[in-house]
Motif scaffolding. Structure first.
Motif, short mmCIF file in Angstrom:
data_model
loop_
_atom_site.label_atom_id
_atom_site.label_comp_id
_atom_site.label_asym_id
_atom_site.label_seq_id
_atom_site.Cartn_x
_atom_site.Cartn_y
_atom_site.Cartn_z
N HIS A 19 0.81 -1.21 0.00
CA HIS A 19 0.00 0.00 0.00
C HIS A 19 0.85 1.27 0.00
CE1 HIS A 19 -3.86 -2.08 0.69
NE2 HIS A 19 -3.13 -2.94 1.36
N GLN A 20 2.12 1.11 -0.31
CA GLN A 20 3.00 2.27 -0.44
C GLN A 20 3.37 2.46 -1.91
OE1 GLN A 20 6.37 1.83 2.16
NE2 GLN A 20 5.14 2.04 4.03
N CYS A 21 2.89 3.53 -2.51
CA CYS A 21 3.17 3.84 -3.92
C CYS A 21 4.08 5.06 -3.95
CB CYS A 21 1.88 4.10 -4.68
SG CYS A 21 0.72 2.72 -4.66
N VAL A 22 5.29 4.87 -4.42
CA VAL A 22 6.28 5.93 -4.44
C VAL A 22 6.69 6.18 -5.88
CG1 VAL A 22 8.52 6.69 -3.60
CG2 VAL A 22 7.09 5.22 -2.17
N PHE A 23 6.71 7.45 -6.29
CA PHE A 23 7.05 7.83 -7.66
C PHE A 23 8.18 8.86 -7.61
CE2 PHE A 23 2.52 7.01 -7.13
CZ PHE A 23 2.38 5.89 -7.92
N LEU A 24 9.29 8.50 -8.20
CA LEU A 24 10.46 9.36 -8.23
C LEU A 24 10.64 9.89 -9.65
CD1 LEU A 24 13.05 10.49 -6.92
CD2 LEU A 24 14.19 8.37 -7.62
N ASN A 25 10.48 11.20 -9.81
CA ASN A 25 10.57 11.83 -11.14
C ASN A 25 9.67 11.13 -12.15
OD1 ASN A 25 12.44 13.56 -10.01
ND2 ASN A 25 14.22 12.47 -10.83
N GLY A 26 8.45 10.74 -11.71
CA GLY A 26 7.49 10.09 -12.58
C GLY A 26 7.69 8.61 -12.76
N ARG A 27 8.61 8.00 -12.01
CA ARG A 27 8.91 6.58 -12.15
C ARG A 27 8.49 5.83 -10.89
NH1 ARG A 27 12.93 4.40 -15.09
NH2 ARG A 27 13.95 6.45 -15.30
N PRO A 28 7.67 4.77 -10.99
CA PRO A 28 7.37 3.96 -9.80
C PRO A 28 8.63 3.24 -9.31
CG PRO A 28 5.80 3.53 -11.58
CD PRO A 28 6.91 4.32 -12.17
N SER A 46 14.21 1.15 0.31
CA SER A 46 14.12 0.96 1.76
C SER A 46 14.29 2.27 2.53
CB SER A 46 15.20 -0.04 2.20
OG SER A 46 16.49 0.42 1.84
N VAL A 47 15.03 3.23 1.96
CA VAL A 47 15.19 4.52 2.64
C VAL A 47 13.83 5.21 2.79
CG1 VAL A 47 16.20 6.82 2.44
CG2 VAL A 47 17.56 4.81 1.87
N ILE A 48 13.04 5.17 1.73
CA ILE A 48 11.72 5.81 1.76
C ILE A 48 10.80 5.08 2.72
CG2 ILE A 48 9.73 6.43 0.34
CD1 ILE A 48 11.66 6.66 -2.03
N SER A 49 10.81 3.76 2.69
CA SER A 49 9.93 2.98 3.57
C SER A 49 10.27 3.21 5.04
CB SER A 49 10.02 1.49 3.23
OG SER A 49 9.61 1.25 1.91
N ARG A 50 11.56 3.26 5.35
CA ARG A 50 11.96 3.49 6.75
C ARG A 50 11.58 4.90 7.20
NH1 ARG A 50 16.78 0.55 5.36
NH2 ARG A 50 17.88 2.54 5.08
N ALA A 51 11.71 5.87 6.30
CA ALA A 51 11.32 7.24 6.67
C ALA A 51 9.83 7.33 6.94
CB ALA A 51 11.72 8.19 5.54
N LEU A 52 9.00 6.63 6.16
CA LEU A 52 7.56 6.63 6.41
C LEU A 52 7.25 5.97 7.76
CD1 LEU A 52 6.18 5.70 2.87
CD2 LEU A 52 5.70 7.79 4.14
N VAL A 85 20.45 10.97 -8.12
CA VAL A 85 19.91 9.62 -8.01
C VAL A 85 20.42 8.79 -9.19
CG1 VAL A 85 17.79 10.23 -9.24
CG2 VAL A 85 17.81 8.23 -7.76
N ASP A 86 20.69 7.52 -8.93
CA ASP A 86 21.10 6.58 -9.97
C ASP A 86 19.96 5.59 -10.18
OD1 ASP A 86 22.33 4.93 -11.74
OD2 ASP A 86 23.99 4.32 -10.43
N VAL A 87 19.32 5.66 -11.34
CA VAL A 87 18.19 4.77 -11.65
C VAL A 87 18.64 3.57 -12.46
CG1 VAL A 87 16.55 6.65 -11.54
CG2 VAL A 87 17.61 6.08 -13.73
N ASN A 88 19.94 3.37 -12.59
CA ASN A 88 20.48 2.32 -13.46
C ASN A 88 21.09 1.19 -12.65
OD1 ASN A 88 20.99 1.22 -16.00
ND2 ASN A 88 23.06 2.06 -16.07
N VAL A 89 20.57 0.92 -11.45
CA VAL A 89 21.16 -0.10 -10.57
C VAL A 89 20.35 -1.38 -10.56
CG1 VAL A 89 22.24 1.61 -9.10
CG2 VAL A 89 19.95 0.81 -8.55
N LYS A 123 14.70 -1.62 -13.32
CA LYS A 123 14.60 -0.21 -12.93
C LYS A 123 13.58 0.02 -11.82
CE LYS A 123 13.83 0.60 -17.21
NZ LYS A 123 13.47 1.19 -18.50
N ARG A 124 13.40 -0.98 -10.95
CA ARG A 124 12.48 -0.82 -9.83
C ARG A 124 13.15 -0.15 -8.64
NH1 ARG A 124 10.43 -6.13 -11.26
NH2 ARG A 124 11.93 -7.04 -9.82
N GLU A 125 14.45 -0.42 -8.46
CA GLU A 125 15.18 0.12 -7.33
C GLU A 125 16.11 1.23 -7.81
OE1 GLU A 125 17.18 -3.08 -5.44
OE2 GLU A 125 15.34 -4.24 -5.09
N VAL A 126 16.38 2.16 -6.92
CA VAL A 126 17.26 3.29 -7.22
C VAL A 126 18.27 3.44 -6.11
CG1 VAL A 126 15.51 4.50 -8.59
CG2 VAL A 126 15.68 4.92 -6.12
#
Length: 589
Positions: A250-259, A263-269, A296-300, A304-307
């Motif tokens: 139930h956590q939907c996160v979009f970074l620069n328009g990309r789903p 873990s950094v975002i989830s822990r902050a929430l 941010v590096d989106v090529n890891v 392309k789900r993780e950044v």
């Protein structure tokens, strides 16, 4: 030693497809991202048989010329990158140039495209990576890509695909994510010739969230204040802590328009909800993060789900500030008990109420009436012959000879054993007893109590598919539900032994239990549901010392008395030797 050879182009594309094309939802994801990058205002997705038979993505974007259409089928061909410096500041969704050739190598591929200024379009047909035909075609501006018979030339991959309903649910979930990421784009989805949804473009992300979430949950959304700083901008919504779940679905996160998932975002929430959400639970949230591309590096990740963030603490601080500010209670106007003031401005005395004096009433004592002497015949004076009574055998308890000492915080029972101190968790014990009782009566099924008014519950596509798939096991556990069209289920009955008042909350807990089991499949579904029912049944029962003996007797009649259904211990023993060691009283050699 075998000699090293260069892989043929088709085989190299199929190897790359193993990373890019995991399932039909992966195909939809890559093609929809290309459509968004092409400036599409409307995207239409059609699938058949969960996407294994056919996937078709149509957009009204910029389209391609004949030369570009053929180049898009070459590996590592892209219009998104020019130099290595561009890789450090990616602002598009698709940039690797592997998606289209990988999809074409594992399907019967058809590409139809036309630029807005061109008179005619181009049609390209590919079979399993082999170019079959290129010709002119009449079509509307934009691009239409069709991938049929997915994995037809890779039977090993095809046999690992899930059921059609499961694959369809994953496709729909992926489309919903992109619809939230790009609210200004119209999304249409058809499954087996039936329209599932048609989402019109909206100016605000809130309207898209409300459309997909449903009116009931949307009314509880808490808007986060826009937070900016250090190259980061945070915007979004959260639901109250009562909607927290075990997983991050139930956590939907979009970074620069990309789903994305991070873990950094989830822990902050979770940290923003600290104190309001239990350990292991995750709040429901929708976050839109705008970040400078070079941070941010989106090529890891191959898909392309993780950044990877260059300054993760800045992201954490921005999310934490936004969440804590939104959840902070609003100051209420102070209410003063000022004296009443007359028209002239002088204070007037208020009439005071004096309660009447209590009347002491002596309690009534019931006195039995005097016994009446009734003459009895002589025969009645002879005592009747009492048959010899056979006393039933006293059941022998299997429980060890514990001596009960007391209660600890009204939660644990302290007992003395032959070897030391024992802590007993009555709730865990009740769970084990109730769980094995359910398993023993599995054939008869758990009694279900029908709801006076069946409740309709709107679910996410993957949750709906799971409940419908496991409905037979749920019915055996007393949960009667059926599909009601779309992603809605109708709950008609719940286990009578639990006394459930909030069916929606119970179904949410049930979904969490089913989704976070390591062993999937309907074979173990009843055991998973039985664990949840046992936990629910034991949760509301208070701990009483007087019931401990009977509870221990029932517990040690179970097959596994020392652990709850989920593996938690029911009893923990501290030996005398261990206690002496803790207090430094060990005897020397």
């Amino acid at each position: 030693m075998p000699k090293i050879r260069v892989l043929p182009d088709i085989l190299a594309s199929q190897v790359a497809a193993g990373e890019v094309v995991e399932r039909p939802a992966s195909v939809v994801k890559e093609l929809v991202e290309n459509s968004i990058d092409a400036g599409a205002g409307e995207i239409r997705v059609e699938i058949e048989r969960g996407g294994s038979a056919r996937i078709r993505v149509i957009d009204d974007g910029c389209g391609m010329s004949k030369e570009d259409a053929l180049l898009s089928l070459e590996r590592h061909a892209t219009s998104k990158l020019r130099t290595s410096a561009d890789l450090a500041a990616i602002s598009t969704l698709g940039f690797r140039g592997e998606a289209v050739p990988s999809i074409a190598s594992v399907s019967r591929f058809r590409l139809v495209t036309r630029e807005r200024d061109s008179v005619a379009g181009t049609e390209v047909l590919v079979d399993g990576g082999r170019l079959r035909e290129v010709k002119e075609a009449g079509c509307a501006p934009g691009t239409s890509i069709e991938a049929g018979s997915l994995f037809f030339n890779m039977p090993a991959r095809r046999k690992f695909m899930r059921a059609e309903s499961t694959e369809s649910a994953h496709v729909e979930h992926q489309l919903r994510l992109h619809a939230l990421a790009a609210p200004n784009v119209r999304f249409r989805f058809e499954k087996d010739g039936r329209e599932v949804f048609d989402l019109p473009p909206v100016a605000r992300a809130l309207d898209r969230v409300r459309h997909l979430l449903g009116p009931e949950s949307a009314s509880e959304l808490i808007e986060l204040p826009v937070t900016r700083g250090n190259g980061v901008s945070i915007d979004g919504f959260v639901l109250p802590a009562i909607h927290a779940r075990k997983g991050r679905r139930h956590q939907c996160v979009f970074l620069n328009g990309r789903p994305v998932e991070d873990s950094v975002i989830s822990r902050a929430l979770a940290e923003g909800f600290r104190g309001a959400v239990a350990e292991g639970m995750h709040p429901a949230a929708w976050l839109w993060i705008d970040l400078e591309p070079h941070l941010v590096d989106v090529n890891v990740h191959p898909a392309k789900r993780e950044v990877r963030f260059h300054r993760p603490l800045d992201i954490r601080d921005a999310i934490l500030e936004a969440v804590t500010t939104a959840l902070r209670p609003k100051p209420s106007a102070a209410i003063f008990d000022a004296p009443a003031v007359a028209v002239s401005g002088a204070p007037t005395s208020r009439p005071t109420y004096t309660p009447p004096p209590r009347q002491t009433v002596s309690p009534r004592v019931w006195t039995p009436p005097a016994a009446v002497q009734v003459p009895l015949p002589e025969a009645a004076l002879i005592p009747p012959r009492v048959p010899e009574e056979t006393t039933p055998p006293v059941p022998v308890s299997k429980a060890p000879p514990f001596r009960q000492l007391g209660l600890l915080h009204q939660r644990f029972v302290l007992m003395e054993s032959e070897d030391g101190l024992v802590l007993f968790d009555p709730r865990a014990g009740r769970e084990r007893i109730f769980y094995e009782k359910l398993l023993s009566g599995r054939e008869e099924g758990v009694e279900s109590q029908g709801l006076l008014v069946p409740e309709l519950i709107e679910l996410e596509p993957r949750d709906h598919e799971l409940l419908v798939r496991e409905r037979e096991a749920l019915a055996a556990a007393g949960v009667e539900l059926e599909s009601f069209g779309g992603n809605t289920v109708q709950v008609r009955g719940l286990p009578a032994c639990l006394g459930i008042t909030d069916s929606r909350a119970f179904v949410d807990l049930l979904i969490d239990e089913l989704l976070h089991e390591s062993t999937p499949g309907s074979r173990f579904a009843f055991e998973r549901v039985a664990r949840l029912l046992a936990r629910r049944q034991a949760a509301g029962v208070p701990v009483r010392m007087i019931e401990t003996t009977a509870l221990l007797d029932s517990l040690f009649d179970c097959e596994l008395p020392y652990c709850a259904p989920d593996g938690r211990p029911t009893l923990t023993e501290f030996s005398i030797r261990e206690l002496e060691r803790r207090f430094g009283l060990e005897k020397g050699p």
